[in-house]
Scaffold this active site. Structure first.
Site, PDB file in Angstrom:
ATOM      1  N   GLU A  89      25.509  32.693  29.735  1.00 40.95           N
ATOM      2  CA  GLU A  89      25.563  32.648  27.816  1.00 40.95           C
ATOM      3  C   GLU A  89      25.720  31.947  27.573  1.00 40.95           C
ATOM      4  O   GLU A  89      26.385  31.154  27.642  1.00 40.95           O
ATOM      5  CB  GLU A  89      26.592  33.974  28.515  1.00 40.95           C
ATOM      6  CG  GLU A  89      26.744  35.298  29.493  1.00 40.95           C
ATOM      7  CD  GLU A  89      27.550  35.991  29.918  1.00 40.95           C
ATOM      8  OE1 GLU A  89      28.851  36.086  29.012  1.00 40.95           O
ATOM      9  OE2 GLU A  89      27.240  36.192  30.733  1.00 40.95           O
ATOM     10  N   CYS A 102      29.429  28.862  21.466  1.00 41.47           N
ATOM     11  CA  CYS A 102      29.980  28.296  22.220  1.00 41.47           C
ATOM     12  C   CYS A 102      29.077  28.175  23.612  1.00 41.47           C
ATOM     13  O   CYS A 102      27.837  29.089  23.511  1.00 41.47           O
ATOM     14  CB  CYS A 102      30.916  29.274  22.914  1.00 41.47           C
ATOM     15  SG  CYS A 102      31.945  29.473  24.340  1.00 41.47           S
ATOM     16  N   CYS A 109      30.659  29.683  38.526  1.00 40.01           N
ATOM     17  CA  CYS A 109      31.649  28.450  37.962  1.00 40.01           C
ATOM     18  C   CYS A 109      32.267  28.436  39.582  1.00 40.01           C
ATOM     19  O   CYS A 109      32.681  29.426  40.109  1.00 40.01           O
ATOM     20  CB  CYS A 109      32.891  29.028  36.541  1.00 40.01           C
ATOM     21  SG  CYS A 109      34.314  27.066  36.923  1.00 40.01           S
ATOM     22  N   CYS A 113      39.237  31.110  38.937  1.00 39.94           N
ATOM     23  CA  CYS A 113      40.075  31.448  38.181  1.00 39.94           C
ATOM     24  C   CYS A 113      40.955  32.851  38.195  1.00 39.94           C
ATOM     25  O   CYS A 113      39.446  33.396  37.770  1.00 39.94           O
ATOM     26  CB  CYS A 113      40.620  30.889  36.512  1.00 39.94           C
ATOM     27  SG  CYS A 113      40.905  28.799  36.245  1.00 39.94           S
ATOM     28  N   CYS A 116      39.175  35.584  35.467  1.00 40.68           N
ATOM     29  CA  CYS A 116      37.422  34.574  35.042  1.00 40.68           C
ATOM     30  C   CYS A 116      36.517  35.344  35.479  1.00 40.68           C
ATOM     31  O   CYS A 116      36.310  35.537  36.868  1.00 40.68           O
ATOM     32  CB  CYS A 116      37.375  34.095  35.139  1.00 40.68           C
ATOM     33  SG  CYS A 116      36.022  32.676  34.105  1.00 40.68           S
ATOM     34  N   CYS A 332      33.760  35.005  28.560  1.00 43.17           N
ATOM     35  CA  CYS A 332      32.564  34.563  29.118  1.00 43.17           C
ATOM     36  C   CYS A 332      32.164  35.302  30.717  1.00 43.17           C
ATOM     37  O   CYS A 332      33.268  35.887  31.211  1.00 43.17           O
ATOM     38  CB  CYS A 332      33.877  33.329  30.167  1.00 43.17           C
ATOM     39  SG  CYS A 332      34.548  32.220  29.302  1.00 43.17           S
TER      40      CYS A 332
HETATM   41  N1  SAH Z   1      36.410  25.873  32.733  1.00 44.12           N
HETATM   42  C1  SAH Z   1      37.021  25.574  31.301  1.00 44.12           C
HETATM   43  C2  SAH Z   1      36.035  26.593  30.249  1.00 44.12           C
HETATM   44  C3  SAH Z   1      36.307  28.417  30.879  1.00 44.12           C
HETATM   45  S1  SAH Z   1      36.250  28.971  29.157  1.00 44.12           S
HETATM   46  C4  SAH Z   1      38.172  25.895  31.799  1.00 44.12           C
HETATM   47  O1  SAH Z   1      39.075  26.194  31.896  1.00 44.12           O
HETATM   48  O2  SAH Z   1      38.905  25.262  30.276  1.00 44.12           O
HETATM   49  C5  SAH Z   1      36.976  29.355  28.384  1.00 44.12           C
HETATM   50  C6  SAH Z   1      38.446  29.547  28.373  1.00 44.12           C
HETATM   51  O3  SAH Z   1      38.449  30.968  28.430  1.00 44.12           O
HETATM   52  C7  SAH Z   1      39.187  29.815  29.248  1.00 44.12           C
HETATM   53  O4  SAH Z   1      40.866  29.243  29.010  1.00 44.12           O
HETATM   54  C8  SAH Z   1      39.438  30.739  30.367  1.00 44.12           C
HETATM   55  O5  SAH Z   1      39.835  30.613  31.052  1.00 44.12           O
HETATM   56  C9  SAH Z   1      39.099  31.666  28.980  1.00 44.12           C
HETATM   57  N2  SAH Z   1      38.779  32.637  29.721  1.00 44.12           N
HETATM   58  C10 SAH Z   1      38.101  33.526  30.735  1.00 44.12           C
HETATM   59  N3  SAH Z   1      38.002  33.926  31.496  1.00 44.12           N
HETATM   60  C11 SAH Z   1      39.294  34.888  30.172  1.00 44.12           C
HETATM   61  C12 SAH Z   1      38.664  36.499  29.736  1.00 44.12           C
HETATM   62  N4  SAH Z   1      38.506  37.715  30.457  1.00 44.12           N
HETATM   63  N5  SAH Z   1      39.939  36.613  28.869  1.00 44.12           N
HETATM   64  C13 SAH Z   1      40.701  35.817  27.864  1.00 44.12           C
HETATM   65  N6  SAH Z   1      40.678  34.141  28.148  1.00 44.12           N
HETATM   66  C14 SAH Z   1      39.324  33.963  29.088  1.00 44.12           C
END
Ligand code: SAH
Length: 347
Positions: A89, A102, A109, A113, A116, A332
């Site tokens: 995406e 973005c 991934c 986390c 996510c 994401c």
């Molecule tokens: N792997 C990288 C990029 C990931 S996405 C990282 O961890 O930074 C960018 C941000 O969006 C990260 O801080 C991630 O934790 C956050 N994120 C992921 N899912 C989310 C959600 N459902 N709501 C809010 N933020 C989210």
């Protein structure tokens, strides 16, 4: 067929072998990045025979737009299907004169986390340099001719620091005057915090902004929310973030996804205040964007306000991220999960 958007030495070699002068590469760049040509036939200052040869040897596009969604606030999201059926995406965000994108760095991934959507099925593979550039071009082409992309955040699916070898050449193209011409100061890489890769970035390439996803003010909680933390710990990550600041002189960003009843309590805000005090940093708090099937929730507005006040009192530079593109699942990895796969992965 080779992917032209990898724009690597192979293309230069190939042009040389065809007896073409070196400036042909520059002309190709101009067509792709300035004029947003969609195929070789548009490139009218190249000879007909060169265009035919290019068409036979190279493809410009390797992805298909599987879905294109537009939100009322000007946010647009693309679900791209890669040549091997993998799906990623990427998003275009409009904010006054800003035109930010973005982009994703991996199919899926591996970081795990817990809240996510991107990592729920693990990682399939790294994106190629060409696939990074293709996301940029596909999104740029959504803009009217007179508008240009102004900012890039590598905050889509995947962990960009696990794919630096392919990301850095793509950002080189993004920031080059003969590429997209976006100032490196307007390019941000977001990481979960992988110390060896952060070290490499400080050493080799500190032109971009770095954002570090914290999500917890202590290791006990972070180990639960961000499982890769068990191998590293906050101390080492913050030390590497400081090193990056030393090398880049660019203010750091720390991201903190606010999860209802999990990391949004006053004590968490207080600990975070202590942890980040004195650092030249912006704390970017992101109220959780709920993911279907996961048990996490957005904190109440009272909890959000309370969290913010504690951190403001601690003197931190804090920003609550505005929600954009909510109705199109712009966070994401969500769209990918909600869209049935058209082409099976193994074709
Ligand atoms: N792997 C990288 C990029 C990931 S996405 C990282 O961890 O930074 C960018 C941000 O969006 C990260 O801080 C991630 O934790 C956050 N994120 C992921 N899912 C989310 C959600 N459902 N709501 C809010 N933020 C989210």
């Amino acid at each position: 067929m080779r992917h032209l958007l990898n724009l690597d030495d192979e293309l230069m070699e190939w042009l040389g072998m065809q007896g073409q002068p070196a400036y042909r590469a520059k002309q190709l760049h101009q067509w792709l990045f300035e004029k947003r040509a969609s195929n070789f036939d548009d490139m009218t200052n190249l000879s007909k025979s060169l265009r035919t040869q290019l068409t036979a040897e190279f493809q410009i596009w390797t992805t298909q737009i599987a879905k294109h969604l537009e939100a009322g606030d000007g946010t647009e999201k693309l679900l791209l299907e890669l040549a091997d059926g993998g799906r990623i995406e990427c998003v275009l965000l409009r904010d006054e004169s800003r035109r930010s994108i973005c982009i994703s760095s991996q199919v899926g991934c591996a970081m795990g986390c817990v809240f996510c959507a991107s990592g729920l099925d693990g990682v399939d593979r790294n994106l190629t340099t060409g696939e990074f550039v293709e996301q940029m071009l596909r999104l740029a082409r959504l803009l009217p001719e007179e508008e240009r992309l102004s900012h890039i955040v590598v905050m889509g699916m995947g962990e960009p620091l696990a794919n630096l070898d392919r990301l850095l050449p793509a950002l080189e193209i993004a920031s080059s005057p003969t590429g997209l011409g976006i100032s490196p100061r307007r390019i941000t890489i977001s990481t979960v915090g992988l110390p060896p890769a952060m070290r490499r970035l400080s050493r080799e390439c500190s032109r971009y902004n770095l954002a570090v996803s914290l999500h917890a003010p202590n290791d006990e909680l972070r180990n639960k929310l961000v499982p890769v933390n068990r191998n590293t710990g906050l101390e080492e990550i913050l030390a590497e973030a400081d090193n990056y600041f030393e090398a880049s002189g660019r203010r750091l960003t720390f991201e903190y996804v606010l999860l209802g009843d999990l990391n949004d309590q006053v004590e968490h805000a207080q600990q975070l205040g202590v942890l980040l005090r004195g650092r030249p940093a912006l704390l970017n708090v992101i109220p959780y964007n709920p993911v279907a099937g996961l048990p996490y929730k957005t904190p109440s507005s009272t909890a959000q306000r309370r969290f913010r006040e504690v951190l403001e009192q601690a003197g931190l530079n804090i920003q609550f991220r505005q929600r954009k593109g909510n109705e199109i699942n712009a966070a994401c990895g969500q769209l990918r999960r909600l869209t049935p796969q058209v082409v099976p992965l193994d074709t």
